[in-house]
Design an enzyme around this catalytic site. Structure first.
Site, short mmCIF file in Angstrom:
data_model
loop_
_atom_site.label_atom_id
_atom_site.label_comp_id
_atom_site.label_asym_id
_atom_site.label_seq_id
_atom_site.Cartn_x
_atom_site.Cartn_y
_atom_site.Cartn_z
N HIS A 210 53.48 -30.83 99.71
CA HIS A 210 52.93 -30.77 101.24
C HIS A 210 51.36 -30.36 100.98
O HIS A 210 50.50 -30.68 101.83
CB HIS A 210 54.06 -29.49 102.19
CG HIS A 210 55.20 -29.65 102.58
ND1 HIS A 210 55.75 -29.89 101.40
CD2 HIS A 210 55.72 -29.94 103.18
CE1 HIS A 210 57.72 -30.32 101.62
NE2 HIS A 210 57.07 -30.42 103.25
N HIS A 252 56.80 -23.13 96.06
CA HIS A 252 55.90 -22.88 95.03
C HIS A 252 55.19 -21.84 94.78
O HIS A 252 55.03 -21.72 95.35
CB HIS A 252 55.03 -24.33 95.71
CG HIS A 252 55.12 -25.63 96.23
ND1 HIS A 252 55.08 -26.77 94.68
CD2 HIS A 252 55.56 -26.24 96.98
CE1 HIS A 252 56.24 -28.03 95.89
NE2 HIS A 252 56.59 -27.42 96.97
#
Length: 296
Positions: A210, A252
């Site tokens: 992303h 993440h």
């Protein structure tokens, strides 16, 4: 000679381990010696070396010379050496210490920033907004949105920009998926990937897909669209918040997002260096719509 004998006697007298009450600690019982003789010479050799080292410290040179002679003759010396894999590295390098420390800090900060993990975390009220913000950086909305805009576009300049944007999105998707498959780093909370993650091949943590996509798209739009200053600032802010949202959701690490931003800028530079002209884009559009008539 009499003087040397006197010194040897004095040394033996001062050696406490040679006294009769301590001799049993240095020597194995006769039963164990007989059992060792029955098993073979392999189990008797370490005991003999230990006794010789304690009783005769001055004969080390002769033993080393004999070991050297055996090595020169080609005899194996594995019995006198410890395996290398059994040894522990007690003096790690400064580089190894620095890398391990940075990784530990990265994992600790990423876990603390995962405030929107679960329905009862400190950032639970913002979880829906953060999830929606992260969804704006997913691959599927951008790829399908670019295809729809390309289908409805009527200008050659617009089609040229959209085709290059589509190529950049596909490049970013394949590169990040390949790196994630190669590294296979788990997230800070090690959640199983969802359905959309499987579709976009975003199953691992490093690098953050992303963040890479948001950095590449924002830089691409800023370079090829004429936008006002507030919109340019909002576009940069959107890319940054998309990366942060993945950390807040526990998907993440901070290092994954940072490497994702750097990879997105690298993808933008690569697409700009191999920019497809209008004729090539029209050929690709014709092939994609099955209306291409090659020259015979």
């Amino acid at each position: 000679m009499p003087g040397s004998q006197t010194r040897n006697r004095a040394r033996d007298r001062n050696n406490v381990l040679n006294r009769p009450e301590f001799m049993s600690l240095n020597q194995t019982p006769r039963r164990e010696q007989a059992a060792g003789e029955g098993r073979g010479s392999g189990s008797r050799r370490p005991v003999f070396r230990q006794q010789s080292q304690q009783e005769d410290p001055g004969g080390r040179g002769s033993r080393e010379a004999s070991d050297g002679g055996h090595a020169a003759d080609g005899a194996p010396k594995e019995a006198s050496r410890f395996p290398e894999q059994d040894c522990m590295q007690l003096n790690p390098t400064f580089r190894g210490i620095a890398i391990n420390s940075l990784l530990a800090i990265d994992i600790s900060l990423s876990k603390r920033l995962g405030m929107c993990v679960g329905a009862h975390g400190p950032g639970a009220p913002l979880r829906s907004i953060v999830t929606l913000l992260a969804l704006t950086g997913h691959a599927l909305p951008w790829i399908f949105g670019t295809l729809i805009c390309l289908w409805r576009s009527n200008t050659l300049a617009g089609q040229e920009v959209l085709v290059n944007l589509l190529m950049a999105l596909i490049l970013d998707l394949m590169t990040v998926a390949g790196m994630q498959k190669l590294v296979k780093r788990k997230g800070p909370w090690d959640f199983p990937p969802g359905f959309l993650d499987y579709v976009a091949m975003d199953m691992y943590s490093f690098p953050a897909a992303h963040a890479s996509r948001a950095a590449m798209v924002s830089k691409f739009l800023l370079n090829h669209l004429v936008l006002a200053v507030p919109l340019r600032i909002l576009l940069y802010l959107w890319a940054f918040l998309v990366g942060v949202s993945r950390v807040l959701l526990g998907k993440h690490h901070l290092s994954d997002v940072g490497c994702g931003f750097a990879l997105g800028f690298l993808h933008f530079s690569l697409v700009e260096s191999v920019w497809l002209d209008s004729a090539t884009c029209q050929t690709l559009i014709s092939i994609g719509t099955l209306s291409w008539t090659p020259l015979l």
